[in-house]
Design an enzyme around this catalytic site. Structure first.
Site, PDB file in Angstrom:
ATOM      1  N   VAL A  14       0.836  -1.206   0.000  1.00 55.05           N
ATOM      2  CA  VAL A  14       0.000   0.000   0.000  1.00 55.05           C
ATOM      3  C   VAL A  14       0.874   1.261   0.000  1.00 55.05           C
ATOM      4  CG1 VAL A  14      -1.938   1.186   1.078  1.00 55.05           C
ATOM      5  CG2 VAL A  14      -1.785  -1.298   1.251  1.00 55.05           C
ATOM      6  N   ARG A  45      11.286  -0.557   7.045  1.00 53.54           N
ATOM      7  CA  ARG A  45      12.321  -1.444   7.581  1.00 53.54           C
ATOM      8  C   ARG A  45      13.413  -1.721   6.549  1.00 53.54           C
ATOM      9  NH1 ARG A  45       9.132  -5.859  10.338  1.00 53.54           N
ATOM     10  NH2 ARG A  45       8.640  -6.322   8.170  1.00 53.54           N
ATOM     11  N   LYS A 103      -6.559  -2.132  10.186  1.00 51.40           N
ATOM     12  CA  LYS A 103      -7.806  -2.538  10.873  1.00 51.40           C
ATOM     13  C   LYS A 103      -7.523  -3.290  12.160  1.00 51.40           C
ATOM     14  CE  LYS A 103      -6.990  -5.332   7.147  1.00 51.40           C
ATOM     15  NZ  LYS A 103      -6.747  -5.026   5.753  1.00 51.40           N
ATOM     16  N   GLU A 127      -9.942   5.345   6.173  1.00 54.70           N
ATOM     17  CA  GLU A 127     -10.773   4.838   5.073  1.00 54.70           C
ATOM     18  C   GLU A 127     -10.218   3.522   4.513  1.00 54.70           C
ATOM     19  OE1 GLU A 127     -13.824   6.283   3.549  1.00 54.70           O
ATOM     20  OE2 GLU A 127     -13.683   4.166   3.048  1.00 54.70           O
ATOM     21  N   VAL A 130     -11.140  -0.585   5.835  1.00 48.05           N
ATOM     22  CA  VAL A 130     -12.255  -1.486   5.505  1.00 48.05           C
ATOM     23  C   VAL A 130     -12.533  -1.437   4.005  1.00 48.05           C
ATOM     24  CG1 VAL A 130     -14.665  -2.085   5.961  1.00 48.05           C
ATOM     25  CG2 VAL A 130     -13.300  -1.010   7.765  1.00 48.05           C
ATOM     26  N   LYS A 203     -12.952  -5.695  10.544  1.00 47.01           N
ATOM     27  CA  LYS A 203     -13.592  -4.678   9.686  1.00 47.01           C
ATOM     28  C   LYS A 203     -15.045  -4.458  10.112  1.00 47.01           C
ATOM     29  CE  LYS A 203     -10.614  -5.943   5.825  1.00 47.01           C
ATOM     30  NZ  LYS A 203     -10.506  -6.881   4.707  1.00 47.01           N
TER      31      LYS A 203
HETATM   32  N1  LIG Z   1      -2.501  -4.967   1.073  1.00 49.06           N
HETATM   33  C1  LIG Z   1      -3.736  -4.494   0.978  1.00 49.06           C
HETATM   34  O1  LIG Z   1      -4.382  -4.672  -0.035  1.00 49.06           O
HETATM   35  C2  LIG Z   1      -4.330  -3.701   2.119  1.00 49.06           C
HETATM   36  C3  LIG Z   1      -5.615  -3.172   1.964  1.00 49.06           C
HETATM   37  C4  LIG Z   1      -6.170  -2.393   2.976  1.00 49.06           C
HETATM   38  C5  LIG Z   1      -5.445  -2.193   4.141  1.00 49.06           C
HETATM   39  N2  LIG Z   1      -4.207  -2.744   4.273  1.00 49.06           N
HETATM   40  C6  LIG Z   1      -3.488  -2.482   5.517  1.00 49.06           C
HETATM   41  O2  LIG Z   1      -2.413  -1.581   5.230  1.00 49.06           O
HETATM   42  C7  LIG Z   1      -1.286  -1.911   6.041  1.00 49.06           C
HETATM   43  C8  LIG Z   1      -0.086  -2.220   5.142  1.00 49.06           C
HETATM   44  O3  LIG Z   1      -0.388  -3.340   4.346  1.00 49.06           O
HETATM   45  P1  LIG Z   1       0.589  -3.825   3.171  1.00 49.06           P
HETATM   46  O4  LIG Z   1      -0.148  -4.877   2.442  1.00 49.06           O
HETATM   47  O5  LIG Z   1       1.119  -2.669   2.423  1.00 49.06           O
HETATM   48  O6  LIG Z   1       1.739  -4.518   4.021  1.00 49.06           O
HETATM   49  P2  LIG Z   1       3.194  -4.918   3.551  1.00 49.06           P
HETATM   50  O7  LIG Z   1       3.231  -5.091   2.069  1.00 49.06           O
HETATM   51  O8  LIG Z   1       3.644  -6.023   4.419  1.00 49.06           O
HETATM   52  O9  LIG Z   1       4.054  -3.610   3.881  1.00 49.06           O
HETATM   53  C9  LIG Z   1       4.401  -3.209   5.168  1.00 49.06           C
HETATM   54  C10 LIG Z   1       5.647  -2.342   5.055  1.00 49.06           C
HETATM   55  O10 LIG Z   1       5.943  -1.800   6.338  1.00 49.06           O
HETATM   56  C11 LIG Z   1       7.290  -2.110   6.667  1.00 49.06           C
HETATM   57  N3  LIG Z   1       7.379  -2.279   8.105  1.00 49.06           N
HETATM   58  C12 LIG Z   1       6.753  -3.219   8.870  1.00 49.06           C
HETATM   59  N4  LIG Z   1       7.037  -3.022  10.166  1.00 49.06           N
HETATM   60  C13 LIG Z   1       7.867  -1.958  10.221  1.00 49.06           C
HETATM   61  C14 LIG Z   1       8.527  -1.278  11.274  1.00 49.06           C
HETATM   62  N5  LIG Z   1       8.382  -1.677  12.536  1.00 49.06           N
HETATM   63  N6  LIG Z   1       9.288  -0.210  10.965  1.00 49.06           N
HETATM   64  C15 LIG Z   1       9.450   0.181   9.700  1.00 49.06           C
HETATM   65  N7  LIG Z   1       8.854  -0.417   8.655  1.00 49.06           N
HETATM   66  C16 LIG Z   1       8.077  -1.476   8.913  1.00 49.06           C
HETATM   67  C17 LIG Z   1       7.604  -3.378   5.924  1.00 49.06           C
HETATM   68  O11 LIG Z   1       8.990  -3.525   5.759  1.00 49.06           O
HETATM   69  P3  LIG Z   1       9.634  -4.813   5.025  1.00 49.06           P
HETATM   70  O12 LIG Z   1       9.617  -4.422   3.565  1.00 49.06           O
HETATM   71  O13 LIG Z   1      10.993  -4.940   5.583  1.00 49.06           O
HETATM   72  O14 LIG Z   1       8.749  -5.973   5.359  1.00 49.06           O
HETATM   73  C18 LIG Z   1       6.867  -3.125   4.594  1.00 49.06           C
HETATM   74  O15 LIG Z   1       7.622  -2.322   3.732  1.00 49.06           O
HETATM   75  C19 LIG Z   1      -1.738  -3.058   6.936  1.00 49.06           C
HETATM   76  O16 LIG Z   1      -2.224  -2.542   8.145  1.00 49.06           O
HETATM   77  C20 LIG Z   1      -2.864  -3.700   6.146  1.00 49.06           C
HETATM   78  O17 LIG Z   1      -3.794  -4.361   6.972  1.00 49.06           O
HETATM   79  C21 LIG Z   1      -3.642  -3.489   3.300  1.00 49.06           C
END
Ligand SMILES: NC(=O)c1ccc[n+]([C@@H]2O[C@H](COP(=O)([O-])OP(=O)(O)OC[C@H]3O[C@@H](n4cnc5c(N)ncnc54)[C@H](OP(=O)(O)O)[C@@H]3O)[C@@H](O)[C@H]2O)c1
Length: 430
Positions: A14, A45, A103, A127, A130, A203
């Protein structure tokens, strides 16, 4: 006007989507927001040199983002709860606005966090938490703000919907459909969070708090996943005129607010019954509008980034008001919730079994709407011949069905665990 200066924490799916969408639509976003949205600092990270950050400073320490005096708003897209909570606390201390898609954080601690944010006067936007790109939070907080919501029913976990769709279209087993979801990147290696309904419960808790004024608390949501649903259930449901969907349902009923996530038989004529694959959809039934449906991509980089940018544009316009959640409404215990039921009873194929089951149901005050027992479904195992008996019941409270099922389960003719799936008409009255 001064730009809105953004500090982005998390450069995963995201986070990268936000960078891309802001870059792609920069001019129209500036026009609509009335000022530029500029990412000035990013922390994640792991460095991602391949991502063009447009001159924003990069580091791995998210605390440095909050402490950067240029940053007006911190966007938390890391996931998880501990680091995200620490980041929120730092934003509170530094009086920085907070936008998140998290969420899990909100469903566990949201009531407290929003209260604290309001107390110090920072805005919190969520926003993206969910249904990804579907603006359902805005629909509830803005478009429908003048309505009393009667019920909400949503497909709010794309992974579960993908699996049920694959099982339904290709008559595949749960395990097989899950393996495909994993191969396509829709499901994690550990799929529990999605397939056992935990993500959907998070959600639903958020939607329920906004729509019904119940306390924002996912542990109050009755939660059942899809792992026990079989291709056979889906086929019988179809024969009865239904589709099986994994729904989050919240409803105002006498005695309290229902909050539940479970597989559900939905009449095939409902629009939501035909929402397939990874798509999300939420039906909101409210007093002035009646039913309205919100449908679209529930996950993915750009749909989720769209939701994050909607919050940021609101903030740039001075529009975000952190919700005031009173949480005064009572949650109805599941035992008091009334639904109809689909039952699959694996029973020895001999005369009198159906009569015994019917007697137990009748004793519990449960009337039967339909029965299916197919000759061709007879199985022979361990020297016994058994057959699934499918029963559709009329509406009854869960406690009565629990009692009846406990009695049916002890019948010597019942050879395995009885399957129950709740049935919801989702019409204008239910
Ligand atoms: N994916 C979706 O479609 C979606 C939709 C709606 C909501 N969300 C929500 O949006 C959020 C992000 O989702 P995502 O899918 O983008 O996750 P993701 O691809 O796993 O990305 C998370 C990012 O945050 C970094 N990170 C994690 N912990 C950290 C820390 N302590 N300090 C610094 N950086 C850190 C990770 O680093 P690394 O690269 O080293 O792992 C990664 O770059 C979540 O809460 C998820 O529930 C996601």
């Amino acid at each position: 006007m001064e730009p809105l200066r953004i500090g982005l924490c998390g450069l995963g799916t995201v986070g990268r989507g936000v960078v891309e969408l802001l870059d792609r639509n920069r001019d129209l976003i500036t026009r609509r927001a009335g000022r530029e949205l500029r990412i000035v600092r990013v922390a994640s990270r792991t460095a991602r040199p391949e991502v063009d950050l447009g001159g924003a400073e990069f580091g791995t320490d998210v605390a440095a983002v909050v402490n950067d005096p240029r940053v007006d708003v911190v966007v938390e897209l890391m996931g998880g709860t501990d680091a995200a909570r620490r980041l929120f606390d730092a934003c509170l201390g530094a009086r920085k606005h907070f936008v998140t898609g998290n969420k899990a954080l909100l469903a566990g601690q949201g009531a407290h966090l929003l209260e604290q944010a309001r107390a110090v006067g920072i805005a919190v936007g969520f926003e993206a938490a969910v249904a990804g790109g579907v603006p359902i939070i805005k629909a509830l907080r803005e478009g429908l703000a003048g309505n009393a919501v009667e019920w909400i029913a949503g497909i709010i976990n794309g992974t579960s919907n993908f699996i049920l769709t694959a099982m339904s279209r290709e008559r595949r087993s749960f395990a097989d459909a899950l393996a495909e979801a994993q191969a396509r990147g829709y499901a994690e290696a550990d799929p529990t969070f999605d397939v056992e309904g935990i993500d959907a419960a998070h959600k639903l808790a958020i939607l329920s708090a906004l729509a019904f004024d119940v306390r924002l608390d996912a542990s109050a949501v009755f939660t059942e996943g899809i792992s026990r649903v079989t291709a056979e259930d889906i086929e019988y449901a179809r024969a009865l005129g239904y589709r099986v969907k994994h729904l989050g349902i919240a409803r105002r009923s006498t005695g309290g607010i229902e909050m539940r996530v479970h597989p559900t038989l939905v009449p095939e004529s409902r629009l939501i019954a035909n929402v397939d694959g990874v798509m999300n959809a939420v039906v909101v039934h409210s007093d002035a509008v009646g039913s309205s449906l919100y449908y679209g991509a529930g996950a993915g980089a750009l749909p989720s980034a769209s939701a994050v940018l909607a919050d940021l544009i609101d903030l740039a316009r001075g529009n975000i008001v952190t919700p005031r959640l009173h949480g005064g409404q009572r949650v109805l215990p599941m035992s008091a919730v009334e639904t109809a039921y689909y039952l699959r009873i694996p029973a020895v194929d001999q005369p009198g079994v159906l009569a015994k089951v019917a007697q137990i149901l009748s004793f519990a005050g449960i009337s039967i709407e339909a029965v299916i027992q197919r000759e061709q479904a007879i199985r022979k195992e361990a020297g016994r011949q058994w057959v699934p008996v499918i029963i559709l019941t009329h509406r009854v409270i869960e406690a009565a069905m629990d009692r009846a099922l406990a009695a049916i389960q002890t019948l010597p003719e019942v050879v395995d665990t009885v399957m129950r799936i709740r049935v919801e008409p989702l019409d204008d009255h239910a």
